[in-house]
Motif scaffolding. Structure first.
Motif, PDB file in Angstrom:
ATOM      1  N   THR A 156       7.182 -11.055  11.326  1.00 28.38           N
ATOM      2  CA  THR A 156       8.340 -10.645  10.525  1.00 28.38           C
ATOM      3  C   THR A 156       8.538  -9.140  10.630  1.00 28.38           C
ATOM      4  O   THR A 156       7.586  -8.368  10.490  1.00 28.38           O
ATOM      5  N   ILE A 157       9.767  -8.758  10.889  1.00 24.81           N
ATOM      6  CA  ILE A 157      10.173  -7.351  10.878  1.00 24.81           C
ATOM      7  C   ILE A 157      11.134  -7.177   9.711  1.00 24.81           C
ATOM      8  O   ILE A 157      12.180  -7.833   9.663  1.00 24.81           O
ATOM      9  N   VAL A 158      10.774  -6.344   8.766  1.00 19.72           N
ATOM     10  CA  VAL A 158      11.612  -6.093   7.597  1.00 19.72           C
ATOM     11  C   VAL A 158      12.449  -4.847   7.835  1.00 19.72           C
ATOM     12  O   VAL A 158      11.913  -3.783   8.170  1.00 19.72           O
ATOM     13  N   THR A 159      13.766  -4.965   7.715  1.00 18.53           N
ATOM     14  CA  THR A 159      14.630  -3.781   7.627  1.00 18.53           C
ATOM     15  C   THR A 159      15.288  -3.828   6.251  1.00 18.53           C
ATOM     16  O   THR A 159      15.917  -4.818   5.896  1.00 18.53           O
ATOM     17  N   ASP A 160      15.119  -2.776   5.487  1.00 15.31           N
ATOM     18  CA  ASP A 160      15.522  -2.820   4.078  1.00 15.31           C
ATOM     19  C   ASP A 160      15.719  -1.395   3.583  1.00 15.31           C
ATOM     20  O   ASP A 160      15.289  -0.425   4.217  1.00 15.31           O
ATOM     21  N   HIS A 161      16.361  -1.279   2.423  1.00  7.20           N
ATOM     22  CA  HIS A 161      16.531   0.040   1.809  1.00  7.20           C
ATOM     23  C   HIS A 161      16.218   0.006   0.321  1.00  7.20           C
ATOM     24  O   HIS A 161      16.411   1.018  -0.366  1.00  7.20           O
ATOM     25  N   HIS A 162      15.747  -1.118  -0.176  1.00  9.20           N
ATOM     26  CA  HIS A 162      15.414  -1.215  -1.592  1.00  9.20           C
ATOM     27  C   HIS A 162      14.070  -0.548  -1.871  1.00  9.20           C
ATOM     28  O   HIS A 162      13.232  -0.401  -0.987  1.00  9.20           O
ATOM     29  N   GLU A 163      13.889  -0.174  -3.127  1.00  9.84           N
ATOM     30  CA  GLU A 163      12.631   0.459  -3.512  1.00  9.84           C
ATOM     31  C   GLU A 163      11.472  -0.512  -3.302  1.00  9.84           C
ATOM     32  O   GLU A 163      11.566  -1.691  -3.637  1.00  9.84           O
ATOM     33  N   PRO A 164      10.357  -0.048  -2.735  1.00 10.20           N
ATOM     34  CA  PRO A 164       9.211  -0.940  -2.528  1.00 10.20           C
ATOM     35  C   PRO A 164       8.574  -1.315  -3.852  1.00 10.20           C
ATOM     36  O   PRO A 164       8.699  -0.584  -4.843  1.00 10.20           O
ATOM     37  N   PRO A 165       7.886  -2.456  -3.895  1.00 18.34           N
ATOM     38  CA  PRO A 165       7.216  -2.861  -5.136  1.00 18.34           C
ATOM     39  C   PRO A 165       6.071  -1.907  -5.474  1.00 18.34           C
ATOM     40  O   PRO A 165       5.563  -1.193  -4.598  1.00 18.34           O
ATOM     41  N   ARG A 166       5.691  -1.902  -6.724  1.00 15.76           N
ATOM     42  CA  ARG A 166       4.618  -1.006  -7.150  1.00 15.76           C
ATOM     43  C   ARG A 166       3.258  -1.476  -6.649  1.00 15.76           C
ATOM     44  O   ARG A 166       2.320  -0.692  -6.578  1.00 15.76           O
ATOM     45  N   GLY A 167       3.165  -2.736  -6.301  1.00 22.37           N
ATOM     46  CA  GLY A 167       1.887  -3.282  -5.849  1.00 22.37           C
ATOM     47  C   GLY A 167       1.824  -3.411  -4.343  1.00 22.37           C
ATOM     48  O   GLY A 167       2.251  -2.532  -3.586  1.00 22.37           O
ATOM     49  N   GLU A 168       1.338  -4.559  -3.899  1.00 20.03           N
ATOM     50  CA  GLU A 168       1.083  -4.818  -2.488  1.00 20.03           C
ATOM     51  C   GLU A 168       2.381  -5.061  -1.723  1.00 20.03           C
ATOM     52  O   GLU A 168       3.306  -5.706  -2.204  1.00 20.03           O
ATOM     53  N   LEU A 169       2.414  -4.555  -0.486  1.00 14.59           N
ATOM     54  CA  LEU A 169       3.546  -4.813   0.404  1.00 14.59           C
ATOM     55  C   LEU A 169       3.307  -6.110   1.168  1.00 14.59           C
ATOM     56  O   LEU A 169       2.157  -6.515   1.386  1.00 14.59           O
ATOM     57  N   PRO A 170       4.382  -6.786   1.610  1.00 18.06           N
ATOM     58  CA  PRO A 170       4.205  -8.040   2.362  1.00 18.06           C
ATOM     59  C   PRO A 170       3.552  -7.778   3.721  1.00 18.06           C
ATOM     60  O   PRO A 170       3.687  -6.688   4.291  1.00 18.06           O
ATOM     61  N   PRO A 171       2.867  -8.800   4.282  1.00 14.67           N
ATOM     62  CA  PRO A 171       2.137  -8.625   5.547  1.00 14.67           C
ATOM     63  C   PRO A 171       3.040  -8.744   6.770  1.00 14.67           C
ATOM     64  O   PRO A 171       2.809  -9.554   7.667  1.00 14.67           O
ATOM     65  N   ALA A 172       4.083  -7.930   6.818  1.00 16.70           N
ATOM     66  CA  ALA A 172       5.019  -7.955   7.943  1.00 16.70           C
ATOM     67  C   ALA A 172       4.435  -7.192   9.128  1.00 16.70           C
ATOM     68  O   ALA A 172       3.605  -6.292   8.961  1.00 16.70           O
TER      69      ALA A 172
END
Length: 584
Positions: A156-172
């Motif tokens: 998975t390749i994430v392209t995004d502009h939203h604020e990242p979560p405060r916790g763990e990021l997805p395993p992309a």
């Protein structure tokens, strides 16, 4: 109130830029000072765009897509159902098709699937046999679903502009997002389609063998410039700040839209009444094109809008564009009904000190228009608004904010009362149980009171300058046009002209009789003015009485003729008002 920028700054801008005093005043009011930055703002250049490889995850993303193209591996572009996600999805699909990729696309159903990744994403990936999934305008918080895709052996390749979560990021495999904590990208306020455009640009460099900062082939460069029309659509409609890179993308993207090679975009321009070769501005995109694209996802399925943007046959494009136009008409009808209900629901929460965030809910409220209604409420009450459409025991909400207040930060205070939520400073969404709505309202409002709350409910118009009517000429307007496109943090001029008179009686217009046309004069000079939504004030206006107006000038093209007109924000009749300067 009348804004009064420092005189030395205005004089410096006049002398260095050789612009009229009004244009210098407008620039100073928006925080500009003499120097290289304001020159770049006034004269944007494609060469000032930042290299896409500066974005986090970009090199890994381009390398993986390059291998997928070379190996004939299926690629799934996974967008979202608003203008930002739809245009970004179409953009990447067009680029990947041009490069010979085996590409498929998918956007969630707003009503059945909800926002972002979910079980529907896994089903679609299995269906097309995807080896790579590329998100557009979503995915930074999709920890669970991207984890499942990884377990399925899908990158998975994430392209995004939203604020990242405060916790763990997805395993992309890669997360391409300028707002990641470790991002050193020079500008963090890109919209989702602009991040997707950066990926397209980076991939074009990779395919051209250009490397970091290198030039792509002429054919790919022409395609990228054409695709900037889609970026302009998203940049304006997603209400990101129209400064820095966004200003460049919007300015050149609007020009690309005017001469687009896309049959779908040409058809969409035609049904919106913009297909007569006229010069486009941000207002055209925001009020005519954007709503028609959004109507697909709001009323039926966003895939209908992508089909328009990807259409290659003229007849197919026209049919699909007409369908969007009809969906938009239906959206307007339902929006009006829901807004009336929401205003009734808002009555118990009119105390802005007690309820600095307006949270209202209703059973059966149409999920497709709650975001628009939230924006209407935020504008009307001058504070953030969260509108919840309930379906039995569960509800989905859209939130909209006011300048200077991050609705996402305020929603953090109610995190334990929501099933999930996300977004950014000006717009967010969540899922909530019906029995938790009151607790959510209390938590968010308590958080808002703790940080100083939102804007006061009584709005104040900050006027840029006082201008005699005789000076509001087409020549001056063409100088003001140099500041286009207008939008967030580059607002259009709001001017003040006192002591006018009616040249003829006012006229009520509009299908529902809610607007006014005025002809205002000072001496021999007469200007036509439109007052939207002000028909109820027609009795205030009498021939011979002095009228003082706050307005925005604009061009109006009708039947091939383009004329200058004034759009009133407010007016006063009688003695000239005193305009206090806003406090520093």
């Amino acid at each position: 109130t009348l804004r009064r920028p420092p005189r030395p700054v205005v004089d410096g801008l006049i002398s260095t830029l050789r612009v009229p005093p009004l244009v210098a005043t407008l620039l100073a009011n928006r925080g500009h000072e003499p120097g290289e930055e304001v020159v770049r703002h006034l004269e944007p250049d494609l060469h000032h765009l930042h290299d896409p490889l500066l974005l986090p995850g970009m090199e890994a993303a381009c390398a993986r897509l390059g291998r997928a193209i070379d190996g004939g591996e299926p690629i799934l572009v996974h967008g979202d159902y608003d203008v930002d996600g739809v245009t970004g999805t179409a953009l990447l699909v067009r680029l990947l098709r041009h490069l010979g990729a085996r590409v498929h696309w998918h956007v969630p159903d707003r009503f059945a699937d909800g926002y972002s990744f979910g079980e529907h994403s896994l089903r679609k990936a299995r269906e097309v046999g995807a080896a790579v999934v590329v998100s557009v305008d979503n995915g930074t918080s999709a920890l669970e679903t991207i984890g499942a895709l990884t377990e399925m052996g899908i990158d998975t390749i994430v392209t995004d502009h939203h604020e990242p979560p405060r916790g763990e990021l997805p395993p992309a495999l890669a997360i391409v997002n300028p707002k990641l904590e470790d991002s050193s990208y020079p500008f963090r306020e890109l919209c989702g389609a602009a991040v997707a455009f950066k990926l397209a640009w980076g991939l074009a460099q990779e395919r051209s063998g250009a490397g970091r900062g290198g030039r792509v082939t002429r054919e790919l460069r022409e395609l990228l410039v054409d695709l900037m029309g889609l970026v302009a659509l998203a940049t304006v409609c997603d209400v990101v700040p129209l400064i820095d890179e966004n200003r460049i993308l919007a300015r050149f993207g609007l020009r690309a839209l005017e001469g687009t090679s896309s049959a779908g975009l040409r058809a969409l321009l035609s049904v919106a009444g913009l297909g007569d070769g006229r010069r486009l501005c941000a207002e055209d995109v925001g009020y005519q094109l954007g709503p028609r694209i959004n109507a697909a996802g709001r009323m039926l399925h966003a895939g209908r809008a992508i089909e328009v943007l990807l259409a290659e046959e003229e007849s197919t494009a026209r049919d699909r564009a007409r369908e969007l136009d009809e969906l938009n008409r239906e959206r307007k009808r339902i929006e009006g009904m829901l807004l009336r209900e929401a205003l009734v629901a808002a009555r118990p929460f009119e105390d802005a000190a007690r309820y600095p965030v307006l949270v209202v809910a209703g059973q059966g409220w149409h999920q497709g228009v709650i975001g628009i209604v939230a924006a209407r409420l935020a504008d009307r009450f001058g504070r953030p608004a969260l509108v919840i459409g309930l379906d039995g025991e569960l509800g989905r909400a859209s939130a909209r904010s006011v300048p200077g207040v991050s609705i996402l930060e305020l929603m953090h205070h109610g995190a334990r009362h929501m099933l999930r939520y996300g977004g950014h400073a000006m717009a967010a969404g969540c899922e909530v149980r019906a029995d938790a709505v009151d607790d959510l309202r209390e938590a968010i409002c308590a958080g808002a009171r703790g940080v100083g709350g939102a804007a006061p409910p009584d709005s104040v118009l900050e006027l840029d300058a006082e201008l005699p009517l005789r000076e509001m000429t087409p020549l001056l307007m063409r100088q003001i046009d140099r500041l286009e496109p207008f939008g967030e943090r580059n607002e259009g001029p709001l001017l003040y002209t006192p002591d006018l008179r009616l040249a003829q009686p006012p006229r009520v217009i509009g299908a529902d009789g809610t607007h006014l046309i005025l002809h205002l004069r000072r001496g021999e000079v007469v200007h036509k003015a439109l007052a939207f939504g002000m028909a109820s004030r027609v009795d205030e206006l009498t021939l011979g009485a002095p009228i003082h107006i706050a307005y925005r000038p604009r061009w109006n093209t009708f039947r091939g003729q383009t004329n200058l007109e004034l759009v009133l924000e407010d007016f006063r009749v009688g003695p000239r008002p005193s305009l206090d300067s806003p406090s520093a």
